[in-house]
Design a protein around this motif. Structure first.
Motif, PDB file in Angstrom:
ATOM      1  N   ASN A 196      37.566  48.588  50.609  1.00 57.47           N
ATOM      2  CA  ASN A 196      38.143  49.641  51.446  1.00 57.47           C
ATOM      3  C   ASN A 196      37.480  50.992  51.247  1.00 57.47           C
ATOM      4  OD1 ASN A 196      40.074  48.016  52.776  1.00 57.47           O
ATOM      5  ND2 ASN A 196      41.373  48.076  50.969  1.00 57.47           N
ATOM      6  N   SER A 197      36.958  51.261  50.044  1.00 63.81           N
ATOM      7  CA  SER A 197      36.286  52.546  49.823  1.00 63.81           C
ATOM      8  C   SER A 197      34.805  52.377  49.506  1.00 63.81           C
ATOM      9  CB  SER A 197      36.970  53.329  48.696  1.00 63.81           C
ATOM     10  OG  SER A 197      36.766  52.693  47.456  1.00 63.81           O
ATOM     11  N   ASP A 198      34.335  51.128  49.402  1.00 63.81           N
ATOM     12  CA  ASP A 198      32.922  50.853  49.111  1.00 63.81           C
ATOM     13  C   ASP A 198      32.616  49.454  49.631  1.00 63.81           C
ATOM     14  OD1 ASP A 198      30.428  50.234  48.081  1.00 63.81           O
ATOM     15  OD2 ASP A 198      30.915  50.781  46.023  1.00 63.81           O
ATOM     16  N   VAL A 199      31.837  49.348  50.693  1.00 62.17           N
ATOM     17  CA  VAL A 199      31.586  48.038  51.299  1.00 62.17           C
ATOM     18  C   VAL A 199      30.801  47.102  50.390  1.00 62.17           C
ATOM     19  CG1 VAL A 199      31.791  48.847  53.680  1.00 62.17           C
ATOM     20  CG2 VAL A 199      29.551  48.869  52.553  1.00 62.17           C
ATOM     21  N   ALA A 200      30.200  47.623  49.316  1.00 59.42           N
ATOM     22  CA  ALA A 200      29.511  46.768  48.345  1.00 59.42           C
ATOM     23  C   ALA A 200      30.501  46.119  47.378  1.00 59.42           C
ATOM     24  CB  ALA A 200      28.475  47.567  47.579  1.00 59.42           C
ATOM     25  N   ALA A 201      31.748  46.550  47.390  1.00 63.30           N
ATOM     26  CA  ALA A 201      32.796  46.003  46.521  1.00 63.30           C
ATOM     27  C   ALA A 201      33.708  45.104  47.365  1.00 63.30           C
ATOM     28  CB  ALA A 201      33.562  47.150  45.871  1.00 63.30           C
ATOM     29  N   SER A 202      34.897  44.805  46.849  1.00 66.87           N
ATOM     30  CA  SER A 202      35.811  43.879  47.518  1.00 66.87           C
ATOM     31  C   SER A 202      37.226  44.427  47.561  1.00 66.87           C
ATOM     32  CB  SER A 202      35.843  42.540  46.765  1.00 66.87           C
ATOM     33  OG  SER A 202      34.574  41.951  46.734  1.00 66.87           O
ATOM     34  N   SER A 203      37.935  44.054  48.613  1.00 65.49           N
ATOM     35  CA  SER A 203      39.373  44.319  48.725  1.00 65.49           C
ATOM     36  C   SER A 203      40.030  43.013  49.139  1.00 65.49           C
ATOM     37  CB  SER A 203      39.650  45.416  49.754  1.00 65.49           C
ATOM     38  OG  SER A 203      39.181  46.663  49.281  1.00 65.49           O
ATOM     39  N   PHE A 204      41.338  42.887  48.883  1.00 65.71           N
ATOM     40  CA  PHE A 204      42.038  41.627  49.096  1.00 65.71           C
ATOM     41  C   PHE A 204      43.307  41.861  49.903  1.00 65.71           C
ATOM     42  CE2 PHE A 204      39.815  41.681  45.038  1.00 65.71           C
ATOM     43  CZ  PHE A 204      38.842  40.723  45.306  1.00 65.71           C
ATOM     44  N   ALA A 205      43.300  41.351  51.132  1.00 67.21           N
ATOM     45  CA  ALA A 205      44.455  41.484  52.024  1.00 67.21           C
ATOM     46  C   ALA A 205      45.434  40.350  51.744  1.00 67.21           C
ATOM     47  CB  ALA A 205      43.997  41.435  53.475  1.00 67.21           C
ATOM     48  N   CYS A 206      46.702  40.649  51.888  1.00 68.89           N
ATOM     49  CA  CYS A 206      47.772  39.686  51.652  1.00 68.89           C
ATOM     50  C   CYS A 206      47.914  38.757  52.863  1.00 68.89           C
ATOM     51  CB  CYS A 206      49.061  40.469  51.410  1.00 68.89           C
ATOM     52  SG  CYS A 206      50.469  39.438  51.068  1.00 68.89           S
ATOM     53  N   PHE A 207      48.110  37.478  52.623  1.00 62.34           N
ATOM     54  CA  PHE A 207      48.242  36.494  53.699  1.00 62.34           C
ATOM     55  C   PHE A 207      49.445  36.775  54.589  1.00 62.34           C
ATOM     56  CE2 PHE A 207      50.151  32.596  55.320  1.00 62.34           C
ATOM     57  CZ  PHE A 207      49.096  32.041  56.029  1.00 62.34           C
ATOM     58  N   ASN A 208      50.613  36.953  53.985  1.00 64.08           N
ATOM     59  CA  ASN A 208      51.823  37.089  54.796  1.00 64.08           C
ATOM     60  C   ASN A 208      52.195  38.537  55.110  1.00 64.08           C
ATOM     61  OD1 ASN A 208      52.491  37.317  52.104  1.00 64.08           O
ATOM     62  ND2 ASN A 208      54.247  35.969  52.169  1.00 64.08           N
ATOM     63  N   PHE A 209      51.420  39.489  54.643  1.00 64.37           N
ATOM     64  CA  PHE A 209      51.542  40.900  55.027  1.00 64.37           C
ATOM     65  C   PHE A 209      50.114  41.429  55.187  1.00 64.37           C
ATOM     66  CE2 PHE A 209      55.478  40.006  52.808  1.00 64.37           C
ATOM     67  CZ  PHE A 209      56.426  40.581  53.635  1.00 64.37           C
ATOM     68  N   PRO A 210      49.414  41.031  56.265  1.00 61.10           N
ATOM     69  CA  PRO A 210      47.979  41.316  56.371  1.00 61.10           C
ATOM     70  C   PRO A 210      47.602  42.794  56.414  1.00 61.10           C
ATOM     71  CG  PRO A 210      48.817  40.302  58.384  1.00 61.10           C
ATOM     72  CD  PRO A 210      49.933  40.270  57.386  1.00 61.10           C
ATOM     73  N   ASN A 211      48.563  43.679  56.601  1.00 56.78           N
ATOM     74  CA  ASN A 211      48.248  45.114  56.575  1.00 56.78           C
ATOM     75  C   ASN A 211      48.398  45.693  55.164  1.00 56.78           C
ATOM     76  OD1 ASN A 211      51.067  44.865  56.545  1.00 56.78           O
ATOM     77  ND2 ASN A 211      51.338  46.909  57.400  1.00 56.78           N
ATOM     78  N   ARG A 212      48.680  44.839  54.189  1.00 61.77           N
ATOM     79  CA  ARG A 212      48.823  45.280  52.793  1.00 61.77           C
ATOM     80  C   ARG A 212      47.701  44.676  51.952  1.00 61.77           C
ATOM     81  NH1 ARG A 212      54.157  47.064  51.020  1.00 61.77           N
ATOM     82  NH2 ARG A 212      55.368  47.519  52.889  1.00 61.77           N
ATOM     83  N   PHE A 213      47.254  45.447  50.962  1.00 61.41           N
ATOM     84  CA  PHE A 213      46.158  45.031  50.096  1.00 61.41           C
ATOM     85  C   PHE A 213      46.593  45.071  48.643  1.00 61.41           C
ATOM     86  CE2 PHE A 213      44.114  46.250  53.944  1.00 61.41           C
ATOM     87  CZ  PHE A 213      42.945  45.509  54.006  1.00 61.41           C
ATOM     88  N   ILE A 214      45.961  44.215  47.813  1.00 58.00           N
ATOM     89  CA  ILE A 214      46.176  44.325  46.361  1.00 58.00           C
ATOM     90  C   ILE A 214      45.683  45.708  45.956  1.00 58.00           C
ATOM     91  CG2 ILE A 214      45.491  43.510  44.084  1.00 58.00           C
ATOM     92  CD1 ILE A 214      45.226  40.708  45.252  1.00 58.00           C
ATOM     93  N   ARG A 215      46.522  46.409  45.228  1.00 58.56           N
ATOM     94  CA  ARG A 215      46.203  47.767  44.796  1.00 58.56           C
ATOM     95  C   ARG A 215      46.724  47.968  43.379  1.00 58.56           C
ATOM     96  NH1 ARG A 215      48.899  53.463  46.848  1.00 58.56           N
ATOM     97  NH2 ARG A 215      47.704  54.727  45.383  1.00 58.56           N
ATOM     98  N   HIS A 216      45.962  48.683  42.555  1.00 62.70           N
ATOM     99  CA  HIS A 216      46.479  49.035  41.232  1.00 62.70           C
ATOM    100  C   HIS A 216      47.102  50.416  41.295  1.00 62.70           C
ATOM    101  CE1 HIS A 216      43.480  51.985  39.809  1.00 62.70           C
ATOM    102  NE2 HIS A 216      42.631  51.312  40.552  1.00 62.70           N
ATOM    103  N   ARG A 217      48.227  50.539  40.646  1.00 64.80           N
ATOM    104  CA  ARG A 217      48.943  51.817  40.583  1.00 64.80           C
ATOM    105  C   ARG A 217      49.777  51.810  39.314  1.00 64.80           C
ATOM    106  NH1 ARG A 217      53.915  52.783  42.414  1.00 64.80           N
ATOM    107  NH2 ARG A 217      53.923  51.057  43.894  1.00 64.80           N
TER     108      ARG A 217
END
Length: 110
Positions: free
Chosen positions: A53-74
């Motif tokens: 999401n902030s670097d196309v050379a890296a990876s982000s992971f969208a949730c299957f049953n909530f596709p507008n949500r991503f794994i995020r650390h907080r």
């Protein structure tokens, strides 16, 4: 491109990262999954790879049953959350690297 995947624990067979109440946790699941509860578990433990999401050379992971949500650390925990500000884009972007433990050696055949 991988359509969907799950994250399983190397040293705890049949344990998977899944979300409950939008927080990721490690929980046991015994495939093959069937029935309503098992279907929910499977959906909660399934993600889609996306370019970072902030670097196309890296990876982000969208949730299957909530596709507008991503794994995020907080706050040192993992959640699935929608993206909003620049920090959420950074916190939902991960660099994929080799594991700390190498894969087991193949068996020796005599």
């Amino acid at each position: 491109m991988i359509d969907s995947f799950h994250l399983d624990q190397y040293n705890f067979p049949n344990y998977y990262l899944r979300h409950q109440n939008f927080r990721l946790k490690l929980q046991e699941g015994n495939p093959p999954l069937s029935g309503t509860q098992d279907r929910l578990f499977a959906e909660d433990a399934t993600f889609f790879w996306r370019p970072g999401n902030s670097d196309v050379a890296a990876s982000s992971f969208a949730c299957f049953n909530f596709p507008n949500r991503f794994i995020r650390h907080r706050e040192f925990h993992l959640f699935i959350e929608p993206l909003g500000d620049a920090v959420s884009f950074q916190d939902s972007t991960f660099k994929i690297e080799s594991g700390f433990i190498p894969p087991p050696a193949p068996p020796v055949v005599n």
